[in-house]
Design an enzyme around this catalytic site. Structure first.
Site, PDB file in Angstrom:
ATOM      1  N   ARG A 251       0.887  -1.164   0.000  1.00  0.00           N
ATOM      2  CA  ARG A 251       0.000   0.000   0.000  1.00  0.00           C
ATOM      3  C   ARG A 251       0.927   1.217   0.000  1.00  0.00           C
ATOM      4  O   ARG A 251       1.628   1.469   0.981  1.00  0.00           O
ATOM      5  CB  ARG A 251      -0.913  -0.041   1.222  1.00  0.00           C
ATOM      6  CG  ARG A 251      -1.760   1.197   1.372  1.00  0.00           C
ATOM      7  CD  ARG A 251      -2.857   1.021   2.399  1.00  0.00           C
ATOM      8  NE  ARG A 251      -3.984   0.301   1.851  1.00  0.00           N
ATOM      9  CZ  ARG A 251      -5.246   0.415   2.309  1.00  0.00           C
ATOM     10  NH1 ARG A 251      -5.505   1.211   3.322  1.00  0.00           N
ATOM     11  NH2 ARG A 251      -6.225  -0.254   1.753  1.00  0.00           N
TER      12      ARG A 251
ATOM     13  N   HIS B 280      -7.074   1.431  -6.802  1.00  0.00           N
ATOM     14  CA  HIS B 280      -7.349   0.586  -5.633  1.00  0.00           C
ATOM     15  C   HIS B 280      -8.065  -0.686  -6.121  1.00  0.00           C
ATOM     16  O   HIS B 280      -9.242  -0.907  -5.848  1.00  0.00           O
ATOM     17  CB  HIS B 280      -8.221   1.374  -4.652  1.00  0.00           C
ATOM     18  CG  HIS B 280      -8.238   0.814  -3.266  1.00  0.00           C
ATOM     19  ND1 HIS B 280      -7.563  -0.339  -2.912  1.00  0.00           N
ATOM     20  CD2 HIS B 280      -8.856   1.237  -2.132  1.00  0.00           C
ATOM     21  CE1 HIS B 280      -7.773  -0.589  -1.636  1.00  0.00           C
ATOM     22  NE2 HIS B 280      -8.545   0.350  -1.144  1.00  0.00           N
TER      23      HIS B 280
ATOM     24  N   GLN C 209     -10.066  -3.203  -3.801  1.00  0.00           N
ATOM     25  CA  GLN C 209     -11.369  -2.679  -3.386  1.00  0.00           C
ATOM     26  C   GLN C 209     -12.401  -2.909  -4.489  1.00  0.00           C
ATOM     27  O   GLN C 209     -13.531  -3.330  -4.239  1.00  0.00           O
ATOM     28  CB  GLN C 209     -11.252  -1.179  -3.079  1.00  0.00           C
ATOM     29  CG  GLN C 209     -12.543  -0.553  -2.602  1.00  0.00           C
ATOM     30  CD  GLN C 209     -13.010  -1.131  -1.263  1.00  0.00           C
ATOM     31  OE1 GLN C 209     -12.252  -1.198  -0.320  1.00  0.00           O
ATOM     32  NE2 GLN C 209     -14.255  -1.585  -1.191  1.00  0.00           N
TER      33      GLN C 209
ATOM     34  N   ASP D   9     -16.937   7.856  -1.446  1.00  0.00           N
ATOM     35  CA  ASP D   9     -15.677   7.606  -0.732  1.00  0.00           C
ATOM     36  C   ASP D   9     -15.305   8.905  -0.014  1.00  0.00           C
ATOM     37  O   ASP D   9     -15.894   9.969  -0.279  1.00  0.00           O
ATOM     38  CB  ASP D   9     -14.590   7.206  -1.752  1.00  0.00           C
ATOM     39  CG  ASP D   9     -13.235   6.908  -1.116  1.00  0.00           C
ATOM     40  OD1 ASP D   9     -13.166   6.704   0.116  1.00  0.00           O
ATOM     41  OD2 ASP D   9     -12.233   6.881  -1.861  1.00  0.00           O
TER      42      ASP D   9
ATOM     43  N   CYS E  81     -16.236   2.522   0.496  1.00  0.00           N
ATOM     44  CA  CYS E  81     -15.092   1.620   0.723  1.00  0.00           C
ATOM     45  C   CYS E  81     -14.539   1.704   2.148  1.00  0.00           C
ATOM     46  O   CYS E  81     -13.713   0.881   2.526  1.00  0.00           O
ATOM     47  CB  CYS E  81     -14.002   1.909  -0.293  1.00  0.00           C
ATOM     48  SG  CYS E  81     -13.351   3.570  -0.125  1.00  0.00           S
TER      49      CYS E  81
ATOM     50  N   ARG F  93     -14.065  -7.762   1.362  1.00  0.00           N
ATOM     51  CA  ARG F  93     -12.638  -7.549   1.082  1.00  0.00           C
ATOM     52  C   ARG F  93     -11.846  -8.798   1.472  1.00  0.00           C
ATOM     53  O   ARG F  93     -10.941  -9.216   0.754  1.00  0.00           O
ATOM     54  CB  ARG F  93     -12.103  -6.355   1.888  1.00  0.00           C
ATOM     55  CG  ARG F  93     -12.459  -4.990   1.357  1.00  0.00           C
ATOM     56  CD  ARG F  93     -11.813  -4.717   0.005  1.00  0.00           C
ATOM     57  NE  ARG F  93     -10.358  -4.765   0.038  1.00  0.00           N
ATOM     58  CZ  ARG F  93      -9.564  -3.758   0.388  1.00  0.00           C
ATOM     59  NH1 ARG F  93     -10.078  -2.604   0.713  1.00  0.00           N
ATOM     60  NH2 ARG F  93      -8.246  -3.910   0.378  1.00  0.00           N
TER      61      ARG F  93
HETATM   62  N1  NVA Z   1      -9.623   6.994  -1.416  1.00  0.00           N
HETATM   63  C1  NVA Z   1      -9.298   6.505  -0.107  1.00  0.00           C
HETATM   64  C2  NVA Z   1      -9.522   5.014  -0.035  1.00  0.00           C
HETATM   65  C3  NVA Z   1      -9.295   4.441   1.337  1.00  0.00           C
HETATM   66  C4  NVA Z   1      -9.449   2.938   1.399  1.00  0.00           C
HETATM   67  C5  NVA Z   1      -7.852   6.849   0.205  1.00  0.00           C
HETATM   68  O1  NVA Z   1      -6.995   6.725  -0.671  1.00  0.00           O
HETATM   69  O2  NVA Z   1      -7.592   7.270   1.312  1.00  0.00           O
END
Ligand code: NVA
Length: 207
Positions: free
Chosen positions: A3, A30, A33, A126, A166, A194
């Site tokens: 990540r 992502h 997700q 989101d 998400c 997930r």
């Molecule tokens: N768009 C959000 C997703 C978190 C799972 C982020 O990047 O923080």
């Protein structure tokens, strides 16, 4: 699995790795997700083709981009509703439109949320402030306020629509509690899924 903030870093990691590298989230995409989201949608509707997914809020966002790529491949119509300064990445939009031609679905961006939400099967939102964007918080809250997912917008969607997020969610910002805890919300099933789709990815890669 990594990540990372910058998408270029994961590309470099994958290039130099002797084993598969799973994208656990970057600033651009992502994908894990998106897989869990599709699994959640399929479980709810028992089909994918012809459904209409409406994404509200930040169009230039990792979750939005991955949903654009996967929906366009699988024949799900997608509308992104966002302010002009937050339109999705142009290359990903182009790729999505190419995918749409093959799978026979639509992708578009509209700035008026009420126009977008009409007859939606899935309403998705989101966080307005993604990881790494904390310094832009105040201007983002101002820009995205008209895109808040509340019961007024929900009324415009189909009667059996589902609401997705998400997580982590910010109640009172991108989503109101009345919607997050309401009968259309599948947000916590989505979170559980997930786990199942990540197991699927690992099983596939270990074959
Ligand atoms: N768009 C959000 C997703 C978190 C799972 C982020 O990047 O923080």
């Amino acid at each position: 699995m990594a990540r990372l903030f910058s998408h270029e870093d994961i590309v470099e990691l994958a290039k130099n790795s002797g084993v598969p590298v799973i994208n656990g989230l970057t600033d651009l995409l992502h994908p894990c997700q998106a897989l869990a989201d599709i699994y959640t949608i399929k479980k709810n509707f028992k089909r994918l083709k012809g459904l209409k997914l409406v994404y509200l809020g930040d169009g230039n966002n990792n979750v939005t981009h991955s949903l654009m790529l996967i929906c366009s491949k699988l024949g799900i119509d997608m509308i992104v509703s966002c302010p002009k300064n937050y339109f999705p990445d142009m290359d990903i939009a182009k790729q999505s439109l190419e995918n749409c031609k093959k799978s026979g679905c639509d992708f578009k961006v509209v700035t008026v949320p009420k126009e977008a939400a009409k007859d939606a099967d899935i309403l998705y939102t989101d966080s307005w402030v993604s990881m790494g964007e904390e310094s832009e918080k105040a201007e983002r809250i101002r820009a995205f306020a008209p895109y808040q997912l509340d019961s007024e917008l929900l009324k415009l969607a189909k009667r059996n629509c589902v609401v997705m997020h998400c997580l982590p969610a910010h109640r009172g910002y991108e989503i109101k509690s009345e919607v997050m805890d309401g009968k259309h919300s599948v947000i916590f099933d989505q979170a559980e899924n997930r786990l199942h789709t990540e197991k699927g990815i690992l099983a596939l890669l270990l074959k």
